[in-house]
Design a protein around this motif. Structure first.
Motif, mmCIF file in Angstrom:
data_model
loop_
_atom_site.group_PDB
_atom_site.id
_atom_site.type_symbol
_atom_site.label_atom_id
_atom_site.label_comp_id
_atom_site.label_asym_id
_atom_site.label_seq_id
_atom_site.Cartn_x
_atom_site.Cartn_y
_atom_site.Cartn_z
ATOM 1 N N ALA A 184 6.279 4.156 12.183
ATOM 2 C CA ALA A 184 5.578 4.244 13.464
ATOM 3 C C ALA A 184 5.471 2.870 14.121
ATOM 4 O O ALA A 184 5.654 2.721 15.338
ATOM 5 N N GLY A 185 5.202 1.860 13.311
ATOM 6 C CA GLY A 185 5.129 0.506 13.862
ATOM 7 C C GLY A 185 6.469 0.021 14.375
ATOM 8 O O GLY A 185 6.550 -0.618 15.433
ATOM 9 N N GLU A 186 7.554 0.330 13.645
ATOM 10 C CA GLU A 186 8.884 -0.089 14.086
ATOM 11 C C GLU A 186 9.280 0.609 15.382
ATOM 12 O O GLU A 186 9.936 0.004 16.245
ATOM 13 N N ARG A 218 0.872 -1.175 0.000
ATOM 14 C CA ARG A 218 0.000 0.000 0.000
ATOM 15 C C ARG A 218 0.907 1.222 0.000
ATOM 16 O O ARG A 218 1.599 1.499 0.970
ATOM 17 N N ARG A 219 0.920 1.969 -1.089
ATOM 18 C CA ARG A 219 1.919 3.007 -1.285
ATOM 19 C C ARG A 219 1.682 4.233 -0.407
ATOM 20 O O ARG A 219 2.599 4.776 0.172
ATOM 21 N N ALA A 220 0.435 4.714 -0.357
ATOM 22 C CA ALA A 220 0.161 5.999 0.292
ATOM 23 C C ALA A 220 0.477 5.924 1.783
ATOM 24 O O ALA A 220 -0.179 5.197 2.529
ATOM 25 N N GLY A 221 1.476 6.682 2.200
ATOM 26 C CA GLY A 221 1.812 6.744 3.616
ATOM 27 C C GLY A 221 2.354 5.454 4.183
ATOM 28 O O GLY A 221 2.379 5.288 5.407
ATOM 29 N N PHE A 264 5.419 4.127 4.277
ATOM 30 C CA PHE A 264 6.647 4.185 5.071
ATOM 31 C C PHE A 264 6.398 4.832 6.421
ATOM 32 O O PHE A 264 6.977 4.419 7.429
ATOM 33 N N GLY A 265 5.569 5.849 6.459
ATOM 34 C CA GLY A 265 5.263 6.484 7.740
ATOM 35 C C GLY A 265 4.609 5.516 8.704
ATOM 36 O O GLY A 265 4.952 5.483 9.896
ATOM 37 N N ARG A 266 3.640 4.714 8.200
ATOM 38 C CA ARG A 266 3.001 3.726 9.071
ATOM 39 C C ARG A 266 4.004 2.662 9.507
ATOM 40 O O ARG A 266 3.984 2.208 10.651
#
Length: 529
Positions: free
Chosen positions: A335-337, A325-328, A330-332
């Motif tokens: 945050a998970g990491e 899922r491209r949109a956002g 990496f940010g998600r």
């Protein structure tokens, strides 16, 4: 059975990357112990002098330097024997045998000692090669060369092997806290063990220093009684030389070294009083991880289901990759990491971190850069050590293999470490920005990149959290002792400016470490594929 356990455990440990890394560091230290005649770095300084590089001197200085390093670093190599038996199920098998707990502990102790002794043996070979390479005296006396390794280094390896076993059986010391505790204890031993009043002659340095002092006085007429130092130091000019033919150990000294072996045996067998040997009926509750029986294996397709991998077109044991899922995304993922990285961290840890931040905003500037910043970037060491290894240690490697972009996941894991580093060191950064300290700010940025890069690289290579702890703690110790050559954060200052490597160099090293992470990850995926 005991001999089989010792040999099998030894073979398993010497194949692990952490063994090779620690051994290479020991060999490197052996090289530093016998520097070039015109060098300005030395391990042993006898009142501004050093011995001629003969078998006696090279053997003694290499044995002492190796003993100091392996007392610390070797501990992290050998301390996982019991934990590995527990996680692999070997412990449950042993619990069903008539093997006595004392014999099991003895086997683990001997295995630990054999691993450390093998490193001492490699150091002895290194000493021989360095004597020949330096060429000041190429007459080799094997007994004189080996004597310091047997009398000075090997007893300390026995103590280290026993301590590693003891720490594994004490719940509070079994994890990262035990690693930090041992670092402190090793530092105390390294410093206090050089004293003439140390129990059982400590490191044995006093005997060597006294003999060298007598030889120096006989040849040069004067000697500085407080001039002996052991440890990596920089000197203003190359050391003068004197000839030393070795020391004649007294019977009391030899008995003291034997007493260290006996003490190590006693410490190794002490856990027999409480260690349950993986038997739930005898376990005192210290081990919290439940032991579950493995499900009986059924051949693929025998139970009417499709064989593993047939439905998804993948190899058995490898989960299919999902569509990204491209949109956002990496940010998600970041945050998970971050949540995974700090999962389980107690509120007391955060309170101490907050206290360091408040101190960093209120203390004088010189205390912030010279003291507070190193402390702030020491406090998260146990959390940083999770980078690159926690998915393996928690059995999540196959599950995470389903992520569509392995490089992106590794980058997000590294970035989570960067976030933690930045948060921990935020107060010194703010103070340097307010003070207009551009050089200090640049060094801070280099350090913030370096720490998670080092943690990721060592975690991915070793697949364990221990190697980073074993490397970072002595690196930090050297830094706070004002060795500017290894100052990656800008804490060592001359005339108010950082005296260590430039931030561009530190950033380049960080980039190289991160590139190594991606290369190792790609290589492992190709092997599994």
């Amino acid at each position: 059975m005991t001999a089989g356990l010792v040999v099998g455990d030894f073979r398993d440990r010497v194949r692990r990357p952490v063994y090779a890394v620690t051994l290479l560091a020991a060999v490197g230290l052996g090289y530093l112990a016998v520097p070039d005649a015109g060098g300005h770095w030395t391990i042993m300084d006898v009142g501004g002098n050093r011995g001629v590089y003969n078998s006696a001197y090279v053997g003694a200085v290499t044995a002492l330097a190796g003993a100091l390093w392996l007392t610390f670093g070797g501990f992290y190599v050998v301390r996982s024997g019991i934990a590995r038996d527990e996680t692999t199920g070997v412990g449950q098998i042993l619990a069903a045998t008539p093997l006595r707990t004392s014999r099991y502990l003895l086997a683990k102790f001997l295995s630990n000692l054999l691993v450390l002794a093998s490193m001492i043996g490699v150091l002895a070979v290194t000493a021989l090669l360095m004597q020949l390479a330096r060429g000041e005296d190429r007459t080799v006396d094997p007994m004189v060369l080996l004597e310091p390794f047997l009398l000075l280094a090997l007893p300390l390896m026995a103590i280290t092997a026993a301590a590693a076993l003891l720490f594994e059986t004490v719940p509070l010391l079994r994890g990262g806290v035990g690693n930090v505790v041992w670092f402190v204890l090793a530092m105390v031993l390294a410093i206090g063990g050089q004293s003439a009043s140390a129990p059982l002659d400590g490191l044995g340095v006093h005997q060597v220093a006294g003999s060298m002092g007598a030889a120096l006085e006989a040849q040069h007429g004067t000697v500085d009684p407080g001039g002996f130092s052991l440890g990596l130091t920089k000197v203003d000019k190359p050391l003068d030389t004197f000839r030393w033919e070795g020391f004649d150990p007294s019977s009391g000294f030899v008995l003291g070294r034997l007493a260290l072996f006996l003490a190590a045996f006693a410490v190794a067998l002490l856990p027999a009083l409480w260690f349950g040997r993986f038997d739930p009926a005898r376990d005192s509750g210290a081990r919290t991880a439940p032991v579950t029986a493995a499900a009986p294996s059924v051949p693929d397709g025998a139970d009417g289901t499709e064989p593993a991998g047939a439905r998804w077109g993948t190899a058995p044991g490898v989960l299919p990759r999902t569509e990204p899922r491209r949109a956002g995304a990496f940010g998600r993922l970041l945050a998970g990491e971050v949540r995974i990285l700090v999962q389980g961290v107690s509120r007391w840890w955060w309170l101490v971190a907050a206290g360091l931040t408040v101190a960093g905003l209120t203390l004088p500037m010189n205390a912030v850069t010279g003291l507070l910043l190193p402390l702030a970037w020491l406090w998260p060491v146990l959390i940083w050590s999770r980078l690159g290894s926690q998915q393996v240690e928690n059995g999540l490697e196959v599950l995470l293999g389903a992520y569509p972009s392995a490089r992106r996941r590794l980058l997000a894991e590294w970035a989570s470490g960067l976030v933690l580093t930045a948060v921990a060191g935020a107060a010194p950064l703010i103070r340097m920005l307010v003070a207009g300290d551009g050089a200090g700010t640049a060094s801070w940025v280099g350090g913030a990149l370096f720490v998670p890069s080092l943690a990721m690289a060592l975690g991915v290579v070793s697949r364990s959290h221990r190697l980073f702890q074993a490397v970072y703690l002595p690196l930090w110790w050297v830094l706070v002792n004002n060795v500017a050559a290894l100052d990656f954060m800008g804490a060592v200052r001359v005339n108010g400016s950082p005296a260590g490597p430039g931030p561009l160099l530190v950033g380049a090293v960080s980039a190289a470490l991160l590139a190594g992470v991606f290369l190792v990850g790609a290589a492992r995926r190709n092997v599994k594929g």
